[in-house]
Scaffold this active site. Structure first.
Site, PDB file in Angstrom:
ATOM      1  N   ASN A 140      -1.144   8.186  15.207  1.00 46.59           N
ATOM      2  CA  ASN A 140      -2.240   7.214  15.184  1.00 46.59           C
ATOM      3  C   ASN A 140      -2.769   6.930  16.582  1.00 46.59           C
ATOM      4  OD1 ASN A 140      -2.403   6.996  12.431  1.00 46.59           O
ATOM      5  ND2 ASN A 140      -0.882   5.377  12.305  1.00 46.59           N
ATOM      6  N   ASP A 147       9.750  -7.154  -4.503  1.00 50.44           N
ATOM      7  CA  ASP A 147       8.761  -7.809  -3.651  1.00 50.44           C
ATOM      8  C   ASP A 147       8.972  -9.315  -3.711  1.00 50.44           C
ATOM      9  OD1 ASP A 147       5.863  -6.576  -2.461  1.00 50.44           O
ATOM     10  OD2 ASP A 147       6.089  -8.754  -2.531  1.00 50.44           O
ATOM     11  N   CYS A 174      -3.270   0.490  11.088  1.00 49.46           N
ATOM     12  CA  CYS A 174      -2.502   1.578  11.701  1.00 49.46           C
ATOM     13  C   CYS A 174      -2.981   1.868  13.116  1.00 49.46           C
ATOM     14  CB  CYS A 174      -2.610   2.816  10.834  1.00 49.46           C
ATOM     15  SG  CYS A 174      -2.244   2.432   9.123  1.00 49.46           S
ATOM     16  N   ARG A 216      -8.476  -5.073   6.330  1.00 52.56           N
ATOM     17  CA  ARG A 216      -7.447  -5.378   7.336  1.00 52.56           C
ATOM     18  C   ARG A 216      -7.912  -4.988   8.738  1.00 52.56           C
ATOM     19  NH1 ARG A 216      -2.251  -2.566   4.998  1.00 52.56           N
ATOM     20  NH2 ARG A 216      -3.811  -0.970   4.610  1.00 52.56           N
ATOM     21  N   GLY A 229     -10.452  -0.369  13.083  1.00 57.29           N
ATOM     22  CA  GLY A 229      -9.740  -1.331  12.242  1.00 57.29           C
ATOM     23  C   GLY A 229      -8.600  -0.692  11.485  1.00 57.29           C
ATOM     24  N   TYR A 270       0.809  -1.224   0.000  1.00 57.38           N
ATOM     25  CA  TYR A 270       0.000   0.000   0.000  1.00 57.38           C
ATOM     26  C   TYR A 270       0.844   1.276   0.000  1.00 57.38           C
ATOM     27  CZ  TYR A 270      -4.529  -2.231   0.535  1.00 57.38           C
ATOM     28  OH  TYR A 270      -5.677  -2.942   0.304  1.00 57.38           O
ATOM     29  N   THR A 292       6.123   1.886   9.526  1.00 57.76           N
ATOM     30  CA  THR A 292       5.864   2.310  10.897  1.00 57.76           C
ATOM     31  C   THR A 292       6.551   1.336  11.849  1.00 57.76           C
ATOM     32  OG1 THR A 292       3.721   3.097  10.181  1.00 57.76           O
ATOM     33  CG2 THR A 292       4.031   2.815  12.555  1.00 57.76           C
ATOM     34  N   LYS A 313       5.290   9.123  14.311  1.00 57.88           N
ATOM     35  CA  LYS A 313       4.363   8.321  13.499  1.00 57.88           C
ATOM     36  C   LYS A 313       3.419   7.500  14.388  1.00 57.88           C
ATOM     37  CE  LYS A 313       2.287   5.896  10.624  1.00 57.88           C
ATOM     38  NZ  LYS A 313       1.733   5.967   9.328  1.00 57.88           N
TER      39      LYS A 313
HETATM   40  N1  SAJ Z   1     -12.897   5.523  13.397  1.00 60.30           N
HETATM   41  C1  SAJ Z   1     -13.844   5.648  14.407  1.00 60.30           C
HETATM   42  N2  SAJ Z   1     -14.184   6.910  14.831  1.00 60.30           N
HETATM   43  C2  SAJ Z   1     -13.631   8.046  14.297  1.00 60.30           C
HETATM   44  C3  SAJ Z   1     -12.655   7.899  13.272  1.00 60.30           C
HETATM   45  C4  SAJ Z   1     -12.318   6.628  12.834  1.00 60.30           C
HETATM   46  O1  SAJ Z   1     -14.387   4.682  14.931  1.00 60.30           O
HETATM   47  O2  SAJ Z   1     -13.978   9.144  14.742  1.00 60.30           O
HETATM   48  C5  SAJ Z   1     -12.469   4.181  12.961  1.00 60.30           C
HETATM   49  C6  SAJ Z   1     -12.758   3.873  11.505  1.00 60.30           C
HETATM   50  O3  SAJ Z   1     -14.023   3.368  11.324  1.00 60.30           O
HETATM   51  C7  SAJ Z   1     -11.665   2.851  11.194  1.00 60.30           C
HETATM   52  C8  SAJ Z   1     -10.509   3.260  12.095  1.00 60.30           C
HETATM   53  O4  SAJ Z   1     -11.064   4.124  13.059  1.00 60.30           O
HETATM   54  O5  SAJ Z   1     -12.073   1.554  11.552  1.00 60.30           O
HETATM   55  C9  SAJ Z   1      -9.306   3.883  11.433  1.00 60.30           C
HETATM   56  O6  SAJ Z   1      -9.665   4.767  10.401  1.00 60.30           O
HETATM   57  P1  SAJ Z   1      -8.894   6.148  10.075  1.00 60.30           P
HETATM   58  O7  SAJ Z   1      -9.503   6.691   8.831  1.00 60.30           O
HETATM   59  O8  SAJ Z   1      -8.904   7.051  11.223  1.00 60.30           O
HETATM   60  O9  SAJ Z   1      -7.365   5.740   9.903  1.00 60.30           O
HETATM   61  P2  SAJ Z   1      -6.491   4.815   8.930  1.00 60.30           P
HETATM   62  O10 SAJ Z   1      -5.978   3.690   9.776  1.00 60.30           O
HETATM   63  O11 SAJ Z   1      -7.159   4.470   7.656  1.00 60.30           O
HETATM   64  O12 SAJ Z   1      -5.272   5.805   8.574  1.00 60.30           O
HETATM   65  C10 SAJ Z   1      -4.475   6.345   9.593  1.00 60.30           C
HETATM   66  C11 SAJ Z   1      -4.251   7.820   9.340  1.00 60.30           C
HETATM   67  N3  SAJ Z   1      -3.746   8.447  10.560  1.00 60.30           N
HETATM   68  C12 SAJ Z   1      -4.286   9.564  11.090  1.00 60.30           C
HETATM   69  O13 SAJ Z   1      -5.250  10.111  10.625  1.00 60.30           O
HETATM   70  C13 SAJ Z   1      -3.633  10.071  12.335  1.00 60.30           C
HETATM   71  C14 SAJ Z   1      -3.301   8.022   8.169  1.00 60.30           C
HETATM   72  O14 SAJ Z   1      -2.952   9.373   8.021  1.00 60.30           O
HETATM   73  C15 SAJ Z   1      -2.034   7.189   8.371  1.00 60.30           C
HETATM   74  O15 SAJ Z   1      -1.195   7.293   7.243  1.00 60.30           O
HETATM   75  C16 SAJ Z   1      -2.408   5.747   8.513  1.00 60.30           C
HETATM   76  O16 SAJ Z   1      -3.273   5.627   9.655  1.00 60.30           O
HETATM   77  C17 SAJ Z   1      -1.119   4.949   8.704  1.00 60.30           C
HETATM   78  O17 SAJ Z   1      -0.656   4.318   7.723  1.00 60.30           O
HETATM   79  O18 SAJ Z   1      -0.537   5.004   9.766  1.00 60.30           O
END
Ligand code: SAJ
Length: 434
Positions: free
Chosen positions: A208, A32, A258, A323, A255, A12, A119, A204
């Site tokens: 998260n 890869d 990250c 994932r 989920g 990714y 990470t 980093k």
């Molecule tokens: N979620 C909630 N409530 C919220 C926000 C999200 O329940 O208010 C849940 C979502 O449904 C999902 C999970 O959290 O299951 C994660 O979703 P996300 O969109 O917040 O994050 P990721 O894991 O897709 O991406 C994050 C991002 N980090 C931040 O916003 C701080 C992204 O910028 C990073 O690059 C990525 O992790 C990473 O690779 O670390």
């Protein structure tokens, strides 16, 4: 200046990063261990879904600026973008980082740049990679440059974010950080901030963790509001009118690879100190069980075999990524408890109890669980759904569906975190009479 870049790991992050460098004047070799990824890439194809990535890869492969193979090659730059999964006992599995580092040692020469993008827990660059790289006989920060520059992109908008996001660049020393900054400036338009490799690793994980802890707070609020008899979504909306408050949203769990993982990398290092972080992880991990329990309570009246229709299975909306999806955990629990299941997701296929047609999935159902807020679920026809269902419960874990449509169709709209007992005033009521 054009460089030969070798990117180890075409997932990714590695693949979009490779394509980005290749479309900005560099010659990139992607490495890869997965033969299928390599074969497909050399034909200009990709096996993951990400808007715009297919077209970009096709064009850079055609131009001859991106090629793939299964082993590294002599280059000016080595970027490691391999997975750092979590073990069953919640520790970072650094075996891919170690293997990738070992695979490049013999190719490193004076003036090269080595960058870790994956990470990783604090110390990975200096305590895990550096000792391996020392076998080259070269001195990091003097003969070649070494550092950690974590990716920060959001699945679904990776290409724009690679270019526009600010970037943290941690070097084992200043010249290393500067050399890495110079390289990324080929395409990065955001600000680039220089620091140490270990600080960059912590940044980093903390980004998260910040989100995970805040989501845990929202999930706890949802549970509290259900007990108190009010609506958590109204509390959140009103609190967020405060200029310095920004509550996150509750849901069926957290989920992705990250938020559900990185906080554990901090806990692993300092288990006696990282209390809030650990508790937040556990709070978010408790949500699938919580939702499962609520379904059991809601359907406790039904003595026949109960049918639940699940809308959405991915870990977040409008992507095909499953994932660490908390929804699969809810489904497993329902499955084991002998519920009949029908699951619909417009973005993925090939899972158990799959159904493509929503009405068919809802036929004979006692409860429809809105698990993922995919755009496609915004405009459901509840009149038709109510006609085919056996029961009348719509359990919305994201406060996403149109309440009026549901009620007007004779169905009950149950929202996670919203207890109707002492909920929102109707408009003609007066809040406080003195
Ligand atoms: N979620 C909630 N409530 C919220 C926000 C999200 O329940 O208010 C849940 C979502 O449904 C999902 C999970 O959290 O299951 C994660 O979703 P996300 O969109 O917040 O994050 P990721 O894991 O897709 O991406 C994050 C991002 N980090 C931040 O916003 C701080 C992204 O910028 C990073 O690059 C990525 O992790 C990473 O690779 O670390």
């Amino acid at each position: 200046m054009e460089k030969n870049i070798c990117v180890v790991g075409l997932g990714y992050i590695g693949l979009p990063t490779s394509a980005m460098f290749a479309s900005h004047g560099h010659k990139v070799i992607g490495v890869d261990v997965n033969k299928k990824v390599v074969e497909e890439l050399n034909k200009g194809n990709i096996i993951i879904e990400e808007p715009g990535l297919g077209e970009l890869v096709e064009s850079v492969v055609k131009e001859g600026n991106l090629k793939a193979q299964i082993t590294p090659i002599e280059s000016d730059v080595f970027i490691i973008a391999v997975p750092t999964p979590i073990t069953d006992d919640k520790r970072a599995d650094l075996s891919y980082v170690k293997k990738a580092t070992e695979s490049i040692v013999k190719f490193i020469k004076e003036g090269d740049i080595v960058i870790l993008e994956s990470t990783s827990p604090t110390g990975t660059t200096e305590e895990v990679m550096l000792p391996i790289l020392n076998r080259s006989g070269l001195v990091a920060g003097k003969d070649y440059f070494l550092g950690h520059s974590p990716e920060r992109v959001l699945p679904g908008q990776i290409l724009q974010e690679l270019i526009n996001n600010n970037r943290i660049i941690g070097g084992v020393n200043k010249v290393s950080a500067e050399a890495i900054k110079d390289l990324y400036s080929s395409f990065v338009k955001g600000e680039m901030y220089l620091t140490t490799a270990t600080t960059a690793e912590m940044c980093k994980m903390m980004e998260n963790t910040f989100r995970d802890v805040n989501i845990a707070l929202a999930n706890e609020l949802a549970k509290i509001c259900e007990k108190v008899g009010i609506n958590a979504w109204e509390v959140i909306e009103l609190c967020n009118k405060h200029p310095r408050v920004s509550l996150h949203q509750p849901g069926p769990g957290v989920g992705g690879h990250c938020l559900a993982v990185d906080p554990w990398f901090i806990v692993e290092r300092v288990p006696d100190i990282a209390n809030i972080i650990k508790l937040s992880r556990e709070t978010n991990d408790s949500m699938p069980q919580y939702v499962f329990n609520r379904i059991g309570e809601l359907l406790s009246y039904e003595k026949r075999r109960r049918k639940v229709t699940v809308l959405g299975i991915t870990y977040k909306p409008n992507i095909d990524d499953m994932r660490e999806s908390p929804i699969t955990e809810i489904i497993d629990k329902l499955d084991k408890s002998d519920y009949e299941l029908a699951i619909v997701d417009p973005y993925v296929s090939g899972f158990r109890h799959e159904e493509r047609d929503i009405l068919k999935a809802c036929t004979g159902s006692d409860l429809v669980l809105l698990a993922v807020n995919h755009n496609q679920f915004k405009e459901l026809n509840f009149k038709e759904i109510s006609e085919v269902m056996r029961g009348n419960l719509i359990f919305d874990t994201r406060n996403f569906l149109n309440n009026e449509d549901i009620i007007n169709s004779g169905l009950a709209h149950i929202v996670l975190g919203n207890s109707k007992r002492k909920s929102t005033l109707s408009y003609n009521e007066v809040a406080i009479t003195q």
